[in-house]
Design a protein around this motif. Structure first.
Motif, PDB file in Angstrom:
ATOM      1  N   ARG A   1       0.810  -1.227   0.000  1.00  0.00           N
ATOM      2  CA  ARG A   1       0.000   0.000   0.000  1.00  0.00           C
ATOM      3  C   ARG A   1       0.841   1.274   0.000  1.00  0.00           C
ATOM      4  O   ARG A   1       0.348   2.339  -0.343  1.00  0.00           O
ATOM      5  N   GLU A   2       2.105   1.163   0.337  1.00  0.00           N
ATOM      6  CA  GLU A   2       2.978   2.331   0.300  1.00  0.00           C
ATOM      7  C   GLU A   2       3.446   2.652  -1.110  1.00  0.00           C
ATOM      8  O   GLU A   2       4.127   3.656  -1.330  1.00  0.00           O
TER       9      GLU A   2
ATOM     10  N   ARG B   1      -1.632  -0.804  -3.429  1.00  0.00           N
ATOM     11  CA  ARG B   1      -2.822  -0.877  -2.573  1.00  0.00           C
ATOM     12  C   ARG B   1      -3.713  -2.043  -2.980  1.00  0.00           C
ATOM     13  O   ARG B   1      -4.259  -2.754  -2.119  1.00  0.00           O
TER      14      ARG B   1
ATOM     15  N   GLU C   1      -2.095  -5.233  -1.730  1.00  0.00           N
ATOM     16  CA  GLU C   1      -2.275  -5.457  -0.298  1.00  0.00           C
ATOM     17  C   GLU C   1      -3.714  -5.836   0.039  1.00  0.00           C
ATOM     18  O   GLU C   1      -3.952  -6.658   0.925  1.00  0.00           O
TER      19      GLU C   1
ATOM     20  N   ASN D   1       3.207  -2.802   7.363  1.00  0.00           N
ATOM     21  CA  ASN D   1       1.858  -2.382   6.965  1.00  0.00           C
ATOM     22  C   ASN D   1       0.746  -3.044   7.770  1.00  0.00           C
ATOM     23  O   ASN D   1      -0.423  -2.729   7.569  1.00  0.00           O
TER      24      ASN D   1
END
Length: 710
Positions: free
Chosen positions: A107-108, A114, A117, A192
């Motif tokens: 997601r980073e 995203r 994830e 995360n």
């Protein structure tokens, strides 16, 4: 189908570890993890997983986790992001209990990350595998010689269980901790948090026999209510110290009430930590100053502080810091003073601070501490280097004199190379030593606060409120489609909770105002009722102290004219006529919101029209008991006003406490209430009375989307 999550046992005590993506090159992440694991001396089995090699760093390798003979407890995954999920599916097929996903690219890493994830989280919810990460520095259990990270080196073993949601912060703390010799039972980077969260780790550390203190850096909490309950359980067993980033107002939500405006996300987190019995550090320095002290020293048994120094200036600085921190620097008893005079030179000061004067050596420090003896006071021992200072000898004397004490002892050796041998000797003997006395004092103040929050509480009888009546009224409001609530809308719920309100009725015309005033009895207050007008005083929509029915009618005519000029487009439903509350009370605000993370949150503060300007409020997660409600009042800067000031009689604190407890119970039991506020709640010597009420109801009513307010 979501399944119950397994424990973290595999992460805490593994027997066999697989490194998926193991590399022969220690400069690569997979190579670094494997090199750290081997260099750390892990006693269990290590299996590199590499599709292209049969041997990696001298160990036999396999192409897939599925090809490993025997059981595997943990898999460390360091492969490209697209290969992570297939590797984890291999782990599940093999029966691996836990995985640590070092890999980034989730997601980073933008929209694609995203989505990746989200897919990983959805899959994990149906699997027994526990996962740390992705995008994590790793997981280290020093006493088990287990370094599942790509960090440079490993910290020493010790009693501090540490977790962080920031990997970059972890690397900095690792480097610093090795220099200081700070020992950890766990050093965990959570990344995360696709599965294992800070709440899971807190729960596991509470049960971990190697952990004495739980310390964590938090950037956000997804399930605040579970976090609160787990932290409360853990803090009852071990000291818990947390730091959270993001104290700014960026987390504020759009709200219509004072309560909503004041109950920001950071304030609610702070309330949850406080109420759970933990403490919150304001900086990384404070976090580990406190962690070091808690690792080796007992909690204080009082707020008393004794300062022992060889210099007047540092002693005064320590005393000032104590006053700022709420610690009590009181003179010694006559018996202690006599013992001090018997062993100290005439030039010494035997007050508090106790100044041993500049030429004090090890013997004088030891004599003074033995004369003081163990007590319920905490001690800070200060050394400022002089020409012939024997810092190491003084350190030994401090330790020898206090070895059997049951109260905490912290030190501050001020200076550089000349005092470093003594500071290091103290640290090795379990006495934290700080470069400046203010840091030692602030640490003891935080320890005292922690001791107070963790103190056992007497069981208090629960309040009894008519939840059935409140729920029935809420159901009626839902059917009518009301979302914004005024006094008359919310009053039945508060009455069901047992909270006194001033008598009030709605008038549709100035003539109704006259009639209702006759029935209620003067004096009365008149307040405009309109969905479009939240702050009534701003438009001249409030008149107080009307002393006759005819005067009330005339005041109503004037009020309507003022409001029409100020807000010509507002739809006016009528005028609320209320009997005036007894004069001489203190105006409070009692409110609650439905926080997205923590659920029902209650707030009390000084109210009226200046509530947001004063910003003097105390917040807690609902429900609260009477002890917690009284602590809320004690937290207020203006609390002395409740106890009587400048000749005014004290208010009925028991009635205020009762109102807080009842209000919080109503809020906790009513998930439909998004916001609710009594402002003012007038606290007087003979009880409390709610004067104005507003709220927001989360209503979803078929065919109705037009909220109204009364």
């Amino acid at each position: 189908m979501t399944i119950a999550r397994a424990s973290l046992a595999s992460l805490f005590a593994p027997r066999a570890v697989a490194v998926v993506g193991a590399s022969a090159d220690p400069a690569k992440v997979g190579g670094s993890v494997l090199a750290n694991l081997r260099a750390g001396g892990f006693a269990g089995r290590i299996v590199p997983v590499n599709r292209a090699r049969t041997e990696v760093q001298g160990l036999a390798a396999v192409p897939s986790v599925r090809d490993i003979d025997g059981l595997v407890d943990i898999a460390v995954v360091a492969v490209p992001a697209d290969d992570v999920l297939p590797a984890l599916k291999d782990c599940v097929a093999k029966g691996v209990g836990a995985a640590i996903v070092i890999s980034a690219g989730f997601r980073e890493a933008g929209a694609a990350g995203r989505a990746r994830e989200a897919q990983l989280r959805a899959w994990l919810a149906t699997q027994p595998l526990r996962l740390v990460g992705p995008n994590t520095l790793g997981w280290i259990r020093p006493a088990r010689r287990l370094n599942l990270s790509f960090a440079p080196g490993s910290p020493p073993a010790g009693p501090i269980g540490f977790f962080s949601q920031s990997g970059a912060l972890c690397t900095a703390i690792l480097d610093w901790s090795r220099e200081r010799g700070l020992g950890f039972s766990l050093f965990a980077s959570l990344g995360n948090q696709a599965d294992v969260t800070e709440t899971d780790v807190i729960a596991a550390l509470a049960d971990d026999p190697e952990t004495r203190v739980i310390v964590g850096y938090v950037e956000g909490v997804e399930d605040g209510r579970r976090f609160f309950e787990v932290l409360r359980t853990a803090a009852g067993r071990k000291p818990c110290v947390l730091m959270k980033a993001g104290r700014s107002a960026s987390g504020a939500r759009a709200v219509s009430s004072h309560t909503g405006a004041l109950a920001g996300a950071d304030r609610v987190f702070d309330a949850a930590v406080r109420q759970a019995g933990a403490v919150r550090a304001g900086s990384i320095e404070e976090l580990f100053d406190l962690a070091c002290a808690l690792a080796d020293q007992p909690l204080p048994r009082s707020r008393r502080l004794v300062i022992v120094t060889n210099g007047g200036g540092p002693g005064i600085l320590a005393a000032d810091a104590a006053a700022d921190s709420g610690l009590l620097v009181t003179p010694p008893s006559d018996a202690v003073e006599a013992r001090l005079r018997a062993v100290l030179p005439a030039t010494a000061s035997v007050g508090n601070p106790i100044d041993l004067v500049g030429d004090a050596g090890p013997a004088r420090y030891g004599d003074a501490l033995r004369a003081l003896g163990d007590s319920d006071a905490a001690h800070v021992v200060i050394l400022s280097p002089q020409a012939a200072t024997d810092a190491a000898g003084i350190a030994r004397a401090i330790r020898a004199a206090t070895r059997e004490w049951t109260s905490p002892v912290l030190a501050s050796f001020i200076g550089g190379p000349r005092v470093r041998p003594g500071a290091e000797a103290l640290e090795e003997q379990g006495i934290p030593c700080y470069p400046f006395p203010e840091r030692a004092v602030r640490t003891l103040a935080a320890m005292a606060l922690l001791a107070e929050r963790r103190a056992p509480r007497a069981d208090a009888p629960a309040v009894v409120i008519d939840l059935a009546a409140a729920a029935a009224h809420l159901a009626t409001l839902r059917r009518t489609g009301r979302a914004r609530l005024g006094f008359l809308d919310a009053a039945p719920m508060l009455v069901a909770a047992g909270i006194p309100l001033v008598p009030a009725r709605l008038a549709r015309s100035p003539e109704d105002v006259r009639t209702i005033t006759e029935e209620l009895g003067a004096p009365v207050a008149l307040k405009i009722v309109s969905l479009q007008i939240v702050h009534k005083t701003d438009v001249g929509g409030v008149v107080l102290g009307v002393d006759s029915p005819e005067a009330a009618r005339a005041a109503a005519v004037a009020l309507l004219e003022r409001v029409a000029r100020a807000r010509p487009g507002a739809v006016v439903e009528g005028i609320l006529v209320q009997r005036m509350a007894s004069p001489g009370g203190v105006e409070l605000v009692l409110g609650g919101v439905r926080d997205p993370q923590f659920g029902a949150v209650v707030m009390v503060g000084f109210g009226g029209i200046y509530v947001e300007i004063l910003d003097d409020v105390a917040t807690r997660v609902a429900p609260v008991d009477r002890d917690e409600a009284r602590r809320m009042l004690d937290d207020l800067a203006l609390a002395p006003a409740l106890k009587g000031a400048r000749g005014r009689a004290p208010v009925d604190l028991d009635a205020v406490v009762d109102a807080i407890v009842r209000f919080a119970a109503l809020l906790a039991a009513s998930p439909d209430i998004t916001e609710l506020e009594i402002n003012p709640l007038v606290a007087a010597p003979d009880g409390v009375t709610g004067v104005d009420v507003r709220g927001v109801l989360q209503c979803i009513v078929a065919g109705s989307s037009s909220p109204s307010s009364r």
